[in-house]
Structure formats: structure tokens, C-alpha cells
Design an enzyme around this catalytic site. Structure first.
Site, PDB file in Angstrom:
ATOM      1  N   ASP A 173       0.836  -1.195   0.000  1.00  0.00           N
ATOM      2  CA  ASP A 173       0.000   0.000   0.000  1.00  0.00           C
ATOM      3  C   ASP A 173       0.876   1.252   0.000  1.00  0.00           C
ATOM      4  OD1 ASP A 173      -2.836   1.113   0.623  1.00  0.00           O
ATOM      5  OD2 ASP A 173      -1.587   2.072   2.154  1.00  0.00           O
ATOM      6  N   GLU A 215       1.528  -0.427  -4.892  1.00  0.00           N
ATOM      7  CA  GLU A 215       0.540   0.580  -5.278  1.00  0.00           C
ATOM      8  C   GLU A 215       1.247   1.915  -5.526  1.00  0.00           C
ATOM      9  OE1 GLU A 215      -3.208   3.259  -3.935  1.00  0.00           O
ATOM     10  OE2 GLU A 215      -1.525   2.855  -2.615  1.00  0.00           O
TER      11      GLU A 215
HETATM   12  C1  QV4 Z   1      -8.885  13.421   7.285  1.00  0.00           C
HETATM   13  C2  QV4 Z   1      -8.771  14.555   6.269  1.00  0.00           C
HETATM   14  C3  QV4 Z   1      -7.298  14.879   5.997  1.00  0.00           C
HETATM   15  C4  QV4 Z   1      -6.608  15.188   7.310  1.00  0.00           C
HETATM   16  C5  QV4 Z   1      -6.796  14.022   8.289  1.00  0.00           C
HETATM   17  C6  QV4 Z   1      -6.135  14.260   9.636  1.00  0.00           C
HETATM   18  O1  QV4 Z   1      -9.396  14.184   5.049  1.00  0.00           O
HETATM   19  O2  QV4 Z   1      -7.174  15.961   5.105  1.00  0.00           O
HETATM   20  O3  QV4 Z   1      -5.219  15.363   7.066  1.00  0.00           O
HETATM   21  O4  QV4 Z   1      -8.204  13.750   8.472  1.00  0.00           O
HETATM   22  O5  QV4 Z   1      -6.916  15.029  10.465  1.00  0.00           O
HETATM   23  C7  QV4 Z   1      -9.545   8.256   6.137  1.00  0.00           C
HETATM   24  C8  QV4 Z   1     -10.546   9.339   5.832  1.00  0.00           C
HETATM   25  C9  QV4 Z   1      -9.839  10.692   5.664  1.00  0.00           C
HETATM   26  C10 QV4 Z   1      -9.055  11.016   6.938  1.00  0.00           C
HETATM   27  C11 QV4 Z   1      -8.085   9.864   7.188  1.00  0.00           C
HETATM   28  C12 QV4 Z   1      -7.305  10.056   8.486  1.00  0.00           C
HETATM   29  O6  QV4 Z   1     -11.245   9.018   4.634  1.00  0.00           O
HETATM   30  O7  QV4 Z   1     -10.804  11.706   5.405  1.00  0.00           O
HETATM   31  O8  QV4 Z   1      -8.337  12.225   6.728  1.00  0.00           O
HETATM   32  O9  QV4 Z   1      -8.802   8.615   7.289  1.00  0.00           O
HETATM   33  O10 QV4 Z   1      -8.157  10.018   9.564  1.00  0.00           O
HETATM   34  C13 QV4 Z   1      -7.900   4.637   2.637  1.00  0.00           C
HETATM   35  C14 QV4 Z   1      -9.029   5.598   2.262  1.00  0.00           C
HETATM   36  C15 QV4 Z   1      -8.884   6.937   2.909  1.00  0.00           C
HETATM   37  C16 QV4 Z   1      -8.733   6.763   4.412  1.00  0.00           C
HETATM   38  C17 QV4 Z   1      -7.462   5.934   4.607  1.00  0.00           C
HETATM   39  C18 QV4 Z   1      -7.131   5.707   6.073  1.00  0.00           C
HETATM   40  O11 QV4 Z   1      -9.045   5.757   0.846  1.00  0.00           O
HETATM   41  O12 QV4 Z   1     -10.050   7.718   2.648  1.00  0.00           O
HETATM   42  O13 QV4 Z   1      -8.638   8.043   5.035  1.00  0.00           O
HETATM   43  O14 QV4 Z   1      -7.674   4.645   4.027  1.00  0.00           O
HETATM   44  O15 QV4 Z   1      -8.176   5.112   6.726  1.00  0.00           O
HETATM   45  C19 QV4 Z   1      -3.226   8.602  -2.887  1.00  0.00           C
HETATM   46  C20 QV4 Z   1      -2.073   7.698  -2.473  1.00  0.00           C
HETATM   47  C21 QV4 Z   1      -2.473   6.239  -2.493  1.00  0.00           C
HETATM   48  C22 QV4 Z   1      -3.785   6.008  -1.724  1.00  0.00           C
HETATM   49  C23 QV4 Z   1      -4.858   6.930  -2.312  1.00  0.00           C
HETATM   50  C24 QV4 Z   1      -6.176   6.801  -1.591  1.00  0.00           C
HETATM   51  O16 QV4 Z   1      -0.958   7.894  -3.294  1.00  0.00           O
HETATM   52  O17 QV4 Z   1      -1.444   5.481  -1.918  1.00  0.00           O
HETATM   53  O18 QV4 Z   1      -4.420   8.296  -2.215  1.00  0.00           O
HETATM   54  N1  QV4 Z   1      -4.207   4.609  -1.772  1.00  0.00           N
HETATM   55  C25 QV4 Z   1      -3.927   3.669  -0.655  1.00  0.00           C
HETATM   56  C26 QV4 Z   1      -5.079   2.715  -0.425  1.00  0.00           C
HETATM   57  C27 QV4 Z   1      -6.235   3.454   0.190  1.00  0.00           C
HETATM   58  C28 QV4 Z   1      -5.832   3.937   1.571  1.00  0.00           C
HETATM   59  C29 QV4 Z   1      -4.455   4.396   1.651  1.00  0.00           C
HETATM   60  C30 QV4 Z   1      -3.574   4.312   0.598  1.00  0.00           C
HETATM   61  C31 QV4 Z   1      -3.951   4.773   2.968  1.00  0.00           C
HETATM   62  O19 QV4 Z   1      -5.411   2.045  -1.593  1.00  0.00           O
HETATM   63  O20 QV4 Z   1      -7.393   2.647   0.269  1.00  0.00           O
HETATM   64  O21 QV4 Z   1      -6.711   5.022   1.959  1.00  0.00           O
HETATM   65  O22 QV4 Z   1      -3.518   3.554   3.565  1.00  0.00           O
HETATM   66  O23 QV4 Z   1      -3.427   8.526  -4.269  1.00  0.00           O
END
Ligand code: QV4
Length: 474
Positions: free
Chosen positions: A188, A225
Site C-alpha cells: 500500500d 501501489e
Molecule cells: C482526514 C482529512 C485529511 C486530514 C486528516 C487528519 O481528510 O485531510 O489530514 O483527516 O486530520 C480516512 C478518511 C480521511 C481522513 C483519514 C485520516 O477518509 O478523510 O483524513 O482517514 O483520519 C484509505 C481511504 C482513505 C482513508 C485511509 C485511512 O481511501 O479515505 O482516510 O484509508 O483510513 C493517494 C495515495 C495512495 C492512496 C490513495 C487513496 O498515493 O497510496 O491516495 N491509496 C492507498 C489505499 C487506500 C488507503 C491508503 C492508501 C492509505 O489504496 O485505500 O486510503 O492507507 O493517491
């Protein structure tokens, strides 16, 4: 570490997103093994934070490396891996090496009962303390390498993979999974880690476990990824030699084409001709668990007719390491997986046709999709030949003399004699039906001595694709 260690002639990975280990074990034995699937990508296995409403994404916020989540515990995980390997289905784990959880007010309790204080970067279950992380900063400029790799992705505490301690804990975690019999990992957020650090970690891992049927000296399969739309500061090319890389342009372009924004005739040069990674380095997919939730070009189960055509093309065209998505129904980004009143994930249930009914979509159980997994196995090691198109959105091609695919994405019928390249005989179309007791339950095509057959795909047929192969010859 590009070899997925598939068994026999198998070829396709399915992502059983949010499934429980005991259900996956059962699925390997009753469906995936018999249908010739090569492997399963499973959701993160290590302990995560508990978020209100239990969104799927809580599993991307680690608390420790204990193997207890809503999918099951370590014993259930080990049992699944053994049972899947026994029927020739490999397990690949989604691993979070980039970060731990994001902020949480006060003391968080994870899915294994471990306490942590994410705000203080204190994770005693590992243990990690503040010094194991990069200083806190936000990624605001994605063209700035420092920010992308050393700041926090959506506020997730960013581990410092150059530290010996962090490296040793990550290697220990991955080696534990290898010991349990997995064949490899989806890494990831790989782009958010320096490739030199990942290279160190990957090359330090143990060989795969010979007690699970892997040959001596087998290296774990790695697919990373890295989202690269073609012009990123941190590019896919920095990672492709370490292991395979998710080819997001494949997903975007196949969606575009089958949504009708780009004529299918252009797919003749699909693959590296479109600027994609070399085939053996590209992990390919029509949609993944992230981009199926975004609006845009990417297709998902909500557009089934086009989705099935795109998947048929994906699995018939010889390019990439293929993964198919198996989803649960969602309305928005935060929809949790199917769960009961106690917030326990529930098991999939099936109707008499084997389709899932209780909130699980199970695209991999759609006949049009699992039949193409069989097609890909049947045509393995053949080249693409005999490309035909109508100059627009009707195409066909052969895979050697073993298989033939035709697609009609025009608003008028495809009706004509086409070269199937197959030996003379009658073949079942594996999209509209199957070969059962010597006859076809759907369409059939009779191929003459010159390899030609009459192909009909009406513009209002249930599916816009027809597929023939030698294992479905009457
Ligand atoms: C929120 C705010 C942020 C703020 C943060 C801190 O939005 O701006 O900085 O609070 O106060 C969840 C929430 C998100 C929250 C975050 C932290 O949706 O709103 O931030 O938690 O509390 C998955 C989901 C995310 C989720 C995350 C952690 O998609 O929504 O965030 O899990 O639970 C880029 C990257 C790529 C990534 C992609 C989504 O390059 O690597 O974005 N893809 C991978 C996974 C994806 C996962 C993550 C990475 C993180 O495939 O599923 O994100 O592990 O393109």
C-alpha cells in the site's frame, strides 16, 4: 520479485475485499480452486483502529502487527492460507508499510484490544515511539518529492523506513506472514516510501515457505501501489524493477474505451503500445477498491454491461498480471462492508445460481467473469492473432488456435463471418451460457475448415461480448 508463483496454468488474482478468512478458505475450496483462479488479494491482516460506523478504510490505519481484524484472527488466517494453497490458490496480503493510524482523541483501542495514542505517535503494541516517524507535515504539493515521501498521507503517521528499528519491525511482520504460507504482498502507498528503503526491506525477506508447496528459493511476489497517471514526480519507473506496479493508466483507459469515449479499434495496440509498463511488471485491473468509489472514467459493477465487456477484454488480451475486483455494494466512500447489528462482518450468501445476495457483489461469481478466467487459462502461452475491427467499436481477435473473442460496443448489430482461428467444430459461447452435458446452454458457433464462423452479437443482446475456446468445444 515479479513472479506470482501461480499453480499449473492459472492466471488471475481476485481481490476479495473485506471478506473474512473463514469465508475465503471456503471460497477457495468450493469455487476459486475449481474455477481455476490463481490467487486472492486479501484485505489488511494486522490490527487496525476502530472508526465510528466501521468504514472499510479503518483497516488502512494500523495499530500493531497482531493478526486480529474483523476478517478473523491469526489461527483463522493460517487455516485459510493452508486450505487455499492446498487447492492451488495463492494468498497475497495488502500490507501497510508506510504509516500507522491517523489522529484519534485520547487512547485508541485496536481490533486486537491493543491500546495506542496516535496523536503522540505512541504504538506500544509494536512498539513504535515518536522517533520512529517523520516529523508531522501535510502533503500539499504532490510534485514535491519530500512532501510525498516524508509528510503524512491524509494525516496518517508516517513511518521512517530508513531507520533500522522500523525496518526490522516491518521485515519481522512480513516474514511472519511468509511463515504462514502467503505468496506475496500488495504494498500500500508504495509511492510514499523511498524506493531504496523498499529495496532493502524486500531483499531482506525470507524465501517462501517450502512446507506450503513453494519451490526452494522462491522469492515473495511484490506488487506495489504507485498511482502514476504518466507525469508524476515520483514515478512508477522507480519501483518497477523491485516488483510489479499497479498500472492505473490501464484502468483509466479501459474505462474510457468501454464507456464509448475512445473507439475500441484503437485497442489493437493495447499494452506497451499505450505507454503502459512492460507486461511482466504491470498489475492490471478494470477497477480497484479506491477508484471504483470515484466518479470518472473508471468502470465498476454499477455499469454491468460495459464492465463485463471491459473485463472480457482485460482477461482475453495478453497483457499484464490480471486482478479482478470483488466488491460489496456501496453508496458512498464510507459505506462499511456487510455487517450485523454487532458490527461483525457477515458471510456472503448465494442464490441457486451461485450469485451473492446479501450486500456482497461478488463480480468473480458472475458467469461472464469467471468464464473469462477459464478462457485465460485455456489460451495460456498463445499470441494474439487475427485482429479484426469495423473501424469503430466492433472488434475481434484470436489467441493462437485456442480462443476467440468478439465485442460489439456499437449501437447496431455485429453479424458476419469472422476468422476464429479455431479448429473446425462447434463451440459454446462461454459468455451467454456454458457447455453442460455435451451441449451449450447459451449461444453456439460452428467453425468451418477455414476457421471461420458466423458471429452474431445484437446491440440489444444481454451481453456485448462473445467468447469461444477449446475447452468449451461440443
Ligand atoms: C482526514 C482529512 C485529511 C486530514 C486528516 C487528519 O481528510 O485531510 O489530514 O483527516 O486530520 C480516512 C478518511 C480521511 C481522513 C483519514 C485520516 O477518509 O478523510 O483524513 O482517514 O483520519 C484509505 C481511504 C482513505 C482513508 C485511509 C485511512 O481511501 O479515505 O482516510 O484509508 O483510513 C493517494 C495515495 C495512495 C492512496 C490513495 C487513496 O498515493 O497510496 O491516495 N491509496 C492507498 C489505499 C487506500 C488507503 C491508503 C492508501 C492509505 O489504496 O485505500 O486510503 O492507507 O493517491
Amino acid at each position: 520479485q515479479h513472479n506470482p508463483h501461480w499453480w499449473g496454468n492459472r492466471n488471475t488474482i481476485v481481490h476479495l475485499f473485506e471478506w473474512k478468512w473463514s469465508d475465503i478458505a471456503q471460497e477457495c475450496e468450493s469455487f476459486l480452486g475449481p474455477r481455476g483462479f490463481a490467487g486472492v488479494q486479501v484485505s489488511p491482516v494486522n490490527e487496525n483502529i476502530i472508526a465510528a460506523g466501521r468504514p472499510w478504510w479503518e483497516r488502512y490505519q494500523p495499530i500493531s502487527y497482531k493478526l486480529t481484524t474483523r476478517s478473523g484472527n491469526e489461527e483463522e488466517f493460517g487455516d485459510m492460507v493452508r486450505r487455499c494453497n492446498d487447492v492451488g490458490v495463492r494468498i497475497y496480503v495488502d500490507v501497510l508499510l508506510n504509516h500507522m493510524s491517523g489522529d484519534f482523541d485520547g487512547v485508541a483501542v485496536g481490533t486486537a484490544g491493543t491500546e495506542a495514542e496516535p496523536r503522540k505517535k505512541s504504538f506500544p503494541g509494536v512498539p513504535y515511539t515518536a522517533q520512529d516517524f517523520h516529523p508531522t507535515c501535510e502533503i500539499t504539493d504532490w510534485s514535491d518529492r519530500f512532501q510525498v515521501q516524508q509528510c503524512e498521507l491524509v494525516g496518517l503517521k508516517d513511518l521512517d523506513q530508513s531507520s533500522d528499528w522500523v525496518r526490522s519491525k516491518l521485515i519481522e511482520f512480513l516474514d511472519h506472514l511468509i511463515e504462514l504460507g502467503v505468496a506475496g504482498f500488495r504494498v500500500d502507498a508504495a509511492k510514499h516510501m523511498a524506493s531504496e528503503d523498499l529495496e532493502y526491506i524486500y531483499s531482506s525477506l525470507s524465501n517462501l515457505n517450502i512446507d506450503h508447496g513453494f519451490p526452494h528459493n522462491s522469492r515473495p511476489f511484490i506488487f506495489q501501489e504507485v498511482i502514476d497517471h504518466g507525469h508524476e514526480t515520483v514515478s512508477r519507473d522507480e519501483y518497477k524493477d523491485l516488483g510489479a506496479v499497479t498500472e492505473f493508466r490501464f484502468s483509466e483507459e479501459i474505462g474510457n474505451a468501454f464507456r464509448g469515449n475512445n473507439a475500441l479499434k484503437w485497442l489493437q495496440s493495447w499494452g506497451t503500445g499505450w505507454g503502459f509498463l512492460p507486461s511482466g511488471q504491470a498489475l492490471t485491473f478494470v477497477d480497484n477498491h479506491d477508484n471504483q468509489r470515484d466518479a470518472g472514467a473508471v468502470l465498476n459493477y454499477k455499469s454491468p454491461r460495459q464492465y463485463k465487456m471491459a473485463t472480457a477484454f482485460h482477461l482475453a488480451y495478453p497483457y499484464g498480471i490480471s486482478r479482478v475486483m470483488s466488491s460489496f455494494a456501496f453508496d458512498d466512500h464510507d459505506t462499511p462492508p456487510p455487517q450485523d447489528a454487532q458490527e461483525r462482518i457477515i458471510s456472503p450468501e448465494f442464490d441457486e445460481d451461485g450469485a451473492c445476495v446479501n450486500g456482497w457483489i461478488c463480480e468473480h461469481r458472475w458467469r461472464q467473469i469467471y468464464a473469462m478466467v477459464g478462457f485465460k487459462n485455456a489460451v495460456r502461452d498463445t499470441e494474439i492473432t487475427g485482429w479484426w475491427d469495423n473501424g469503430d467499436n466492433q472488434i475481434s481477435f484470436c489467441r493462437g488456435n485456442k480462443g476467440f473473442l468478439a465485442i460489439n460496443n456499437n449501437l447496431y448489430d455485429l453479424s458476419q463471418d469472422l476468422n476464429t482461428c479455431l479448429p473446425a467444430g462447434t463451440y459454446c459461447d462461454v459468455i451467454s451460457g456454458s457447455l453442460i452435458d455435451g451441449s451449450c446452454t447459451g449461444k453456439s458457433v460452428t467453425v468451418n475448415d477455414n476457421g471461420y464462423g458466423y458471429i452474431h452479437i445484437g446491440s440489444d443482446d444481454f451481453d456485448g461480448v462473445l467468447a469461444l475456446h477449446v475447452d468449451a468445444k461440443v
